[in-house]
Design an enzyme around this catalytic site. Sequence first.
Site, short mmCIF file in Angstrom:
data_model
loop_
_atom_site.label_atom_id
_atom_site.label_comp_id
_atom_site.label_asym_id
_atom_site.label_seq_id
_atom_site.Cartn_x
_atom_site.Cartn_y
_atom_site.Cartn_z
N ARG A 72 -41.13 10.09 8.88
CA ARG A 72 -40.65 9.06 9.58
C ARG A 72 -41.04 9.17 11.06
O ARG A 72 -41.22 10.50 11.68
CB ARG A 72 -38.94 9.31 9.63
CG ARG A 72 -38.22 8.74 7.94
CD ARG A 72 -36.88 8.96 8.09
NE ARG A 72 -36.51 10.22 8.21
CZ ARG A 72 -35.95 10.82 9.15
NH1 ARG A 72 -35.92 10.27 10.34
NH2 ARG A 72 -35.69 12.13 9.02
N TYR A 201 -45.86 5.26 4.48
CA TYR A 201 -45.45 6.73 4.16
C TYR A 201 -43.78 6.40 3.73
O TYR A 201 -43.13 5.95 4.56
CB TYR A 201 -45.59 7.73 5.10
CG TYR A 201 -44.36 8.88 4.73
CD1 TYR A 201 -45.17 9.92 3.58
CD2 TYR A 201 -43.48 9.06 5.11
CE1 TYR A 201 -44.37 11.05 3.15
CE2 TYR A 201 -42.44 10.24 4.68
CZ TYR A 201 -42.92 11.16 3.50
OH TYR A 201 -42.26 12.08 3.31
N LYS A 210 -33.61 4.70 3.99
CA LYS A 210 -32.85 4.94 5.18
C LYS A 210 -32.81 3.70 5.95
O LYS A 210 -31.63 3.32 6.84
CB LYS A 210 -33.80 5.93 5.87
CG LYS A 210 -34.00 7.15 5.53
CD LYS A 210 -32.74 7.88 5.42
CE LYS A 210 -32.49 9.26 4.44
NZ LYS A 210 -33.27 10.33 4.49
N HIS A 230 -25.36 9.97 5.41
CA HIS A 230 -26.44 10.77 4.98
C HIS A 230 -25.96 11.90 4.15
O HIS A 230 -26.15 13.10 4.63
CB HIS A 230 -27.11 11.00 6.14
CG HIS A 230 -28.76 11.61 6.02
ND1 HIS A 230 -29.43 12.44 6.69
CD2 HIS A 230 -29.53 11.70 4.69
CE1 HIS A 230 -30.49 12.96 6.47
NE2 HIS A 230 -30.44 12.31 5.02
N SER A 252 -32.15 15.81 7.80
CA SER A 252 -33.32 16.05 7.01
C SER A 252 -33.81 17.26 6.62
O SER A 252 -33.98 17.85 7.59
CB SER A 252 -34.19 14.93 7.71
OG SER A 252 -33.82 13.76 7.62
N CYS A 254 -32.63 19.83 5.39
CA CYS A 254 -31.74 21.09 5.52
C CYS A 254 -30.94 21.41 4.21
O CYS A 254 -29.85 22.20 4.42
CB CYS A 254 -30.97 20.69 6.81
SG CYS A 254 -31.86 20.77 8.22
N ASP A 281 -28.84 12.23 -1.31
CA ASP A 281 -29.09 12.01 0.17
C ASP A 281 -28.34 11.06 0.74
O ASP A 281 -28.17 11.10 1.85
CB ASP A 281 -30.65 11.39 0.06
CG ASP A 281 -31.32 11.23 1.35
OD1 ASP A 281 -31.36 12.36 2.01
OD2 ASP A 281 -31.99 10.22 1.76
N ARG A 378 -43.76 15.12 -0.73
CA ARG A 378 -42.40 14.95 -1.57
C ARG A 378 -42.53 14.59 -3.03
O ARG A 378 -43.91 14.24 -3.37
CB ARG A 378 -41.76 13.82 -1.07
CG ARG A 378 -41.59 13.93 0.56
CD ARG A 378 -39.83 13.73 0.98
NE ARG A 378 -39.60 14.45 2.16
CZ ARG A 378 -38.18 14.44 2.53
NH1 ARG A 378 -37.33 14.19 1.56
NH2 ARG A 378 -37.84 14.86 3.58
N GLY A 504 -28.23 28.94 -5.04
CA GLY A 504 -27.18 28.85 -6.05
C GLY A 504 -25.80 29.52 -5.38
O GLY A 504 -24.73 29.29 -5.90
P1 GTP Z 1 -34.18 15.33 3.12
O1 GTP Z 1 -34.75 14.82 1.86
O2 GTP Z 1 -35.21 15.32 4.15
O3 GTP Z 1 -32.94 14.52 3.51
O4 GTP Z 1 -33.73 16.67 2.89
P2 GTP Z 1 -32.70 17.60 1.99
O5 GTP Z 1 -31.51 17.81 3.21
O6 GTP Z 1 -32.31 17.03 0.97
O7 GTP Z 1 -33.29 19.15 1.99
P3 GTP Z 1 -33.74 19.86 0.76
O8 GTP Z 1 -32.78 20.31 -0.31
O9 GTP Z 1 -34.94 19.48 0.26
O10 GTP Z 1 -34.20 21.31 1.49
C1 GTP Z 1 -35.19 21.47 2.37
C2 GTP Z 1 -35.68 22.83 2.55
O11 GTP Z 1 -34.48 23.75 2.99
C3 GTP Z 1 -36.42 23.43 1.65
O12 GTP Z 1 -37.39 24.16 1.99
C4 GTP Z 1 -35.15 24.52 0.95
O13 GTP Z 1 -36.14 25.56 0.34
C5 GTP Z 1 -34.31 24.75 2.15
N1 GTP Z 1 -33.17 25.19 1.58
C6 GTP Z 1 -31.93 24.55 0.76
N2 GTP Z 1 -31.11 24.92 0.81
C7 GTP Z 1 -31.25 26.35 1.23
C8 GTP Z 1 -30.33 27.25 1.54
O14 GTP Z 1 -29.25 27.40 0.81
N3 GTP Z 1 -30.67 28.54 2.28
C9 GTP Z 1 -32.15 28.29 2.87
N4 GTP Z 1 -32.42 29.56 3.55
N5 GTP Z 1 -32.76 27.49 2.67
C10 GTP Z 1 -32.52 26.46 2.00
C1 SPV Z 2 -35.29 12.10 5.19
O1 SPV Z 2 -36.04 12.49 6.07
O2 SPV Z 2 -33.88 12.59 5.57
C2 SPV Z 2 -35.58 11.63 4.01
C3 SPV Z 2 -36.91 11.63 3.78
O3 SPV Z 2 -34.73 11.85 3.04
S1 SPV Z 2 -37.06 9.75 4.22
O4 SPV Z 2 -37.01 8.94 3.03
O5 SPV Z 2 -38.77 9.70 4.62
O6 SPV Z 2 -36.40 9.58 5.31
MN MN Z 3 -32.71 12.52 3.97
#
Ligand code: GTP
Ligand code: SPV
Ligand code: MN
Length: 601
Positions: A72, A201, A210, A230, A252, A254, A281, A378, A504
Amino acid sequence: MATLTKNPNVNKWVDEMIALTKPDKVVWIDGSDEQLEALRDEAVSTGEMIRLNQEKLPGCLYHRTNPNDVARVEDRTFICTRTKEDAGPTNNWMDPKEMYAMLTPMYDGVMKGRTMYVIPYSMGPIGSPLAKVGVEVTDSIYVVLNMDIMTRVGVKAFENLGDTSDDFVRGLHARADIDPEKRYIVQFPEDNTIWSINSGYGGNVLLGKKCFALRIASFQGKNEGWMAEHMLILGVEKPDGEIKYITAAFPSACGKTNLAMLIPPKCYTEAGYKVWTVGDDIAWLKQGDDGKLYAINPENGFFGVAPGTNEKSNPNALHTAMKNSIFTNVAIDNSQNTVWWEKLDKNPPVDATEWKGAKVNGPEYIAQCNTLAHPNSRFTAPAENCPCISKEFNNPQGVPISAMIFGGRRASTTPLVYQSLDWVHGTYVGSAVSSETTAAAAGAVGVLRHDPMAMKPFIGYNVGDYWQHWLDMGKKLGDNAPKIFNVNWFKQDENGNFIWPGFGDNMRVLDWIIKRCEGKVDAVETAIGYLPKPEDINLTGIEDEVTPEIMDKLLKVDKDLWTKEIAEMRRYYKEDIADKGGRIPKELWEQLDRIEANLNK
Ligand code: GTP
Ligand code: SPV
Ligand code: MN
């Protein structure tokens, strides 16, 4: 091809878009398997997509975006309300008339020699009172195929709209030249309209996600008395069979997808606990007839971060993406025409094609500090593939929410978990979310920035009014309001290692949160909120890793750090928000005063 609806508002708007962009051909997406399969074949024949190993990854396709177009672009994203004040200090703004005048020539004839696809789609289950309809016109088959996974696409989407309503979101997308200097992602909330140009993208072009489900929907939610957030939505099934639903907002990349699909540690699964995914999401939340807050996931699939996803961290996501999915900007293992990304396993392919398209020796290439997959690469995967999808996923009424969680990446200061004192304080806690930046948006990575409610890039109006809307929702919900918590999975030691195992094991924190909601466990009241007693976080099976000293660090409220934190919040409220036209509710200022006074006690 003929239109799919009698609705004159839709047809008139599509005609206008055709007149503007002048495509050679117009195709309405009816949602049939035959039509979508023909589009897959076409995209493969032109090289736009690559068909992956159909034995190992049945129905899966691969796509590579321009290296200048991989996330983004917040500096090129606009909220065009009639007045600048209504967009507020967290958004880029331009007068809608000026914006239309600037963009119209860019779209003029932009689809000459190309095909326009008209995609009707529903955000939310068809027939749900919380669902909303959108129509996206685009010249990208990649967009059509992704929207088919992420939303409910086709004729059925028009069922909710009917033949006369004008309540649909108009989305115009053109790839144009993928020129980053002319890239614009523009929301016109007062016109229910989104214009996107010069990108191909994800979040920039899948306009249901979004752009609609957060930026436009947050604006609609404020006017109509509901919320677009979000947030992931998950259900924790307890041994007695009862399921408690929780939402969580993290910025995002996180951890939303990971938490939404969590597999509990052995001590929980053996006792009969199970986690069900409703969404990963976005949540749309509305008060139900019984007074409780209900959430639906407006999406129909997951657009998940690939790197870091593996059999150990998130097996559910991995299995979800093993069929009928699209991979964007990951690496290809040429020996078997499958996909690879960092931390998928410890064996990077030797004969690899990295995300930009160069053939490389994988291990050697990685040794030179390059990544095979882009950090924001992704998978787009259908929710129905998910082994832990909730049986309420398609429930038009949504699920009742007991707790809402905020969080972010914080190396220090913020404890593993704490509970807000009440809804108003919880709203303050949401406004105070800050997080180290990730690769999900263009720009520097690892910089601490404010990201209120994890919505900074997605609030479609004045952030102060958004906070007021949170307070108004709390008043309306009264005793039915979910409890609000804050978590931090990312606390680090002196060497920069995470001190909480995460993934987990986050179940252990959810367990405490649920017990708090049920009034089954005590807490320690501190200046920042209620903290767990160390013995109330179940560490069965990880006692060696999470020692009492580490638990101390995880739950510590450091007075000096928090004094700095509150001082920074005061500066943020004043300089970044209020001085720049953000209308901060006085209740939130009072929270700052109260926390500060308590810290000094
Ligand atoms: P968007 O799709 O961008 O909104 O992201 P999201 O919030 O769904 O994040 P996602 O679950 O894909 O995690 C993003 C990154 O954070 C990955 O590299 C994970 O490995 C890392 N991650 C997720 N949960 C944890 C956790 O509990 N601990 C740690 N250390 N890393 C984590
Ligand atoms: C984010 O960035 O929070 C996402 C991916 O979930 S996107 O759809 O590109 O915004
Ligand atoms: Mn997101």
